[in-house]
Every structure is written in structure tokens, then in C-alpha cells.
Design a protein around this motif. Structure first.
Motif, PDB file in Angstrom:
ATOM      1  N   ALA A  59       0.829  -1.209   0.000  1.00  0.00           N
ATOM      2  CA  ALA A  59       0.000   0.000   0.000  1.00  0.00           C
ATOM      3  C   ALA A  59       0.863   1.259   0.000  1.00  0.00           C
ATOM      4  O   ALA A  59       0.529   2.263  -0.633  1.00  0.00           O
ATOM      5  N   GLY A  60       2.007   1.205   0.698  1.00  0.00           N
ATOM      6  CA  GLY A  60       2.892   2.356   0.760  1.00  0.00           C
ATOM      7  C   GLY A  60       3.515   2.706  -0.573  1.00  0.00           C
ATOM      8  O   GLY A  60       3.974   3.840  -0.771  1.00  0.00           O
ATOM      9  N   SER A  61       3.542   1.755  -1.504  1.00  0.00           N
ATOM     10  CA  SER A  61       4.083   2.047  -2.832  1.00  0.00           C
ATOM     11  C   SER A  61       3.261   3.121  -3.542  1.00  0.00           C
ATOM     12  O   SER A  61       3.771   3.810  -4.432  1.00  0.00           O
ATOM     13  N   LEU A  62       1.998   3.281  -3.134  1.00  0.00           N
ATOM     14  CA  LEU A  62       1.180   4.357  -3.709  1.00  0.00           C
ATOM     15  C   LEU A  62       1.755   5.721  -3.328  1.00  0.00           C
ATOM     16  O   LEU A  62       1.696   6.671  -4.125  1.00  0.00           O
ATOM     17  N   LEU A  63       2.303   5.820  -2.114  1.00  0.00           N
ATOM     18  CA  LEU A  63       2.947   7.061  -1.698  1.00  0.00           C
ATOM     19  C   LEU A  63       4.234   7.283  -2.488  1.00  0.00           C
ATOM     20  O   LEU A  63       4.546   8.411  -2.884  1.00  0.00           O
ATOM     21  N   ALA A  75      11.569   1.173  -8.412  1.00  0.00           N
ATOM     22  CA  ALA A  75      11.245   1.978  -7.234  1.00  0.00           C
ATOM     23  C   ALA A  75       9.750   2.188  -7.085  1.00  0.00           C
ATOM     24  O   ALA A  75       9.234   2.272  -5.961  1.00  0.00           O
ATOM     25  N   ARG A  76       9.040   2.250  -8.195  1.00  0.00           N
ATOM     26  CA  ARG A  76       7.595   2.475  -8.164  1.00  0.00           C
ATOM     27  C   ARG A  76       6.798   1.184  -7.981  1.00  0.00           C
ATOM     28  O   ARG A  76       5.592   1.238  -7.774  1.00  0.00           O
ATOM     29  N   TRP A  79       6.015  -4.480  -5.231  1.00  0.00           N
ATOM     30  CA  TRP A  79       6.716  -5.572  -4.581  1.00  0.00           C
ATOM     31  C   TRP A  79       7.981  -5.111  -3.854  1.00  0.00           C
ATOM     32  O   TRP A  79       8.353  -5.695  -2.838  1.00  0.00           O
ATOM     33  N   LEU A  80       8.650  -4.068  -4.362  1.00  0.00           N
ATOM     34  CA  LEU A  80       9.856  -3.594  -3.693  1.00  0.00           C
ATOM     35  C   LEU A  80       9.514  -3.035  -2.309  1.00  0.00           C
ATOM     36  O   LEU A  80      10.136  -3.400  -1.299  1.00  0.00           O
ATOM     37  N   GLY A  81       8.528  -2.147  -2.264  1.00  0.00           N
ATOM     38  CA  GLY A  81       8.112  -1.607  -0.971  1.00  0.00           C
ATOM     39  C   GLY A  81       7.587  -2.679  -0.047  1.00  0.00           C
ATOM     40  O   GLY A  81       7.828  -2.652   1.163  1.00  0.00           O
TER      41      GLY A  81
END
Length: 251
Positions: A59-63, A75-76, A79-81
Motif C-alpha cells: 500500500a505504501g508504494s502508492l505514496l 522503485a515504483r 513488490w519492492l516496498g
């Protein structure tokens, strides 16, 4: 007569020693069972933190996408976040005992991941994320102080926050743009979290951050140069890594 009395006393002492031995064995078994149950519960809590961290990281990847350009595909990505947050939150749950500190440290850790990715890619720490992180930590620690009727850790944490943030404000004035408002806020968060533990972790976090920054200076793909020729590296990831190291070490 004397032999009979001696034999009786010897029998009583033997029985007492046997009873005491059985009591010690029983207590040892109870301790072993309690430790085993605690380890099992702690293991499940760590697994739960990893699962929750994976979901929150996704969910934080949206930020992250709000501040990282389209060209930064990895980075976007969600899965990385998710992976980084799962590892970080699992580490926090492993080293911090269940309780109020775990909630506050976990909150700070979850927001630290998108901030780290953004700063790594864009050399900026958005105040739109740093200020809520700082505010949440302040509110969380304040609640703990009131609930426990113990203001000592809170006073130390706020003092460390002011000291570290003030130090970075001074660096911002000296470097004329080398340190931004986001860096000051992130440094304040690190001071607050480590200051809650004690003063040595504050110094330790700053030392680890400085060492990591020196390592990044040697990485051409990470560092940037200003028009004046100064070298800039993303210091936010270094700060958060230093804080995580101290939280883990204190646990």
C-alpha cells in the motif's frame, strides 16, 4: 537410643532434600515451558509483523509513486516496498518487545520505507510524509508517558529530537541548501525514536548514518554534484538505517 534419634534425623533430612530437589525440578520444568511458550508466541508475532509489513509496504508504494517519476520502474513497483517493509517490520517485531513501543516504532518504520526509496531516487524527503511520521511518533510516545505515568523517557526523547533537529538545522544554514527541511524532519524523527531508548543510541544512530553516507559518497550512481561542485548523497536512508540498527541493538 542415640542411634535411633540419629537415624530419624537422617531420614527427615533426606526426605527434606528429596522434596526440595523435586520442587526445584518442577520449577525448572515450569520455567522451560514458559520460555518455550513465549518463544512460540514471539515467533508468531514476528510472522504476523512480516505479513502485515508486506501488505502495508504494498500500500505504501502508492505514496512512493507520487514522488518518483515513471522511469523508475523498480522503485515504483509494489513488490519492492512490500518486501522491504516486511523485512524491516519483522526485524522491529523481533527486537522490540510487544507493547506500545512496538506500535510506535512500527509506525515509524513503515513510513521510513517509502521515504527511503524516494530519497534514494530523488534526493528529497517530502514533508508531506515526514511531518505525519514525526507527529505520529510524538503522539504515540506522549500516550505511553501518560499511560505509564512516567515522563522520563518522553522528556529524554523530546530533548534528543530538539538536539538532533537543531544540529541539522545548523548544518542546513552552513551548507546553504545541502540539507533540506525533509532532512531536518527525518533527523528529528531519528532523535525522537532513539532518544526514547537512551542517549547512547542517539549518538550511535548518527554515527552509523555518517559512516553509511561516507560509503555512498564513493558510489557514482548515488551521489550528485551541485553547481558549486559539492557532493550530495541521500542522507535519509542513512538516518533511518542508523535508527533501525540502534532499535535492533537495544532490543
Amino acid at each position: 537410643m542415640n542411634s535411633s534419634v540419629k537415624f530419624t534425623r537422617w531420614a527427615e533430612e533426606t526426605d527434606q532434600r528429596a522434596t526440595s530437589g523435586r520442587r526445584h525440578v518442577h520449577l525448572g520444568q515450569v520455567r522451560t515451558e514458559v520460555v518455550a511458550q513465549f518463544a512460540q508466541i514471539h515467533g508468531w508475532s514476528i510472522l504476523g509483523a512480516v505479513v502485515v509489513g508486506f501488505a502495508l509496504g504494498a500500500a505504501g508504494s502508492l505514496l512512493t509513486r507520487r514522488f518518483v517519476p515513471l522511469g523508475r520502474v523498480a522503485a515504483r513497483s509494489w513488490w519492492l516496498g512490500a518486501l522491504i517493509t516486511a523485512v524491516v517490520l519483522g526485524l522491529v517485531a523481533w527486537r522490540v518487545r510487544p507493547g506500545g513501543e512496538l506500535v510506535v516504532d512500527g509506525f515509524v518504520a513503515v513510513l521510513s520505507v517509502p521515504l527511503t526509496i524516494i530519497d534514494w531516487c530523488e534526493h528529497r524527503l517530502p514533508r508531506a510524509l515526514v511531518w505525519p511520521q514525526l507527529g505520529g511518533a510524538l503522539v504515540g510516545f506522549s500516550i505511553l508517558c501518560v499511560a505509564r505515568d512516567d515522563a522520563g523517557p518522553g522528556v529524554r526523547a523530546v530533548t534528543a529530537f530538539v538536539a538532533v533537529a537543531g544540529l541539522f538545522l545548523l548544518l542546513a544554514l552552513v551548507t546553504a541548501g545541502g540539507v533540506g527541511a525533509g532532512d531536518i524532519g527525518a533527523a528529528g524523527v531519528v532523535g525522537l525514536v532513539t532518544g526514547w531508548i537512551g542517549w547512547p543510541p542517539v549518538a550511535g544512530a548518527l554515527s552509523v548514518a555518517s559512516l553509511l553516507a561516507l560509503v555512498l559518497v564513493a558510489v557514482p550512481a548515488v551521489r550528485q554534484r551541485t553547481a558549486e561542485g559539492s557532493v550530495l548523497v541521500p542522507f535519509g536512508p542513512c538516518l533511518y538505517a542508523g535508527a533501525l540498527a540502534m532499535v535492533a541493538a537495544a532490543g
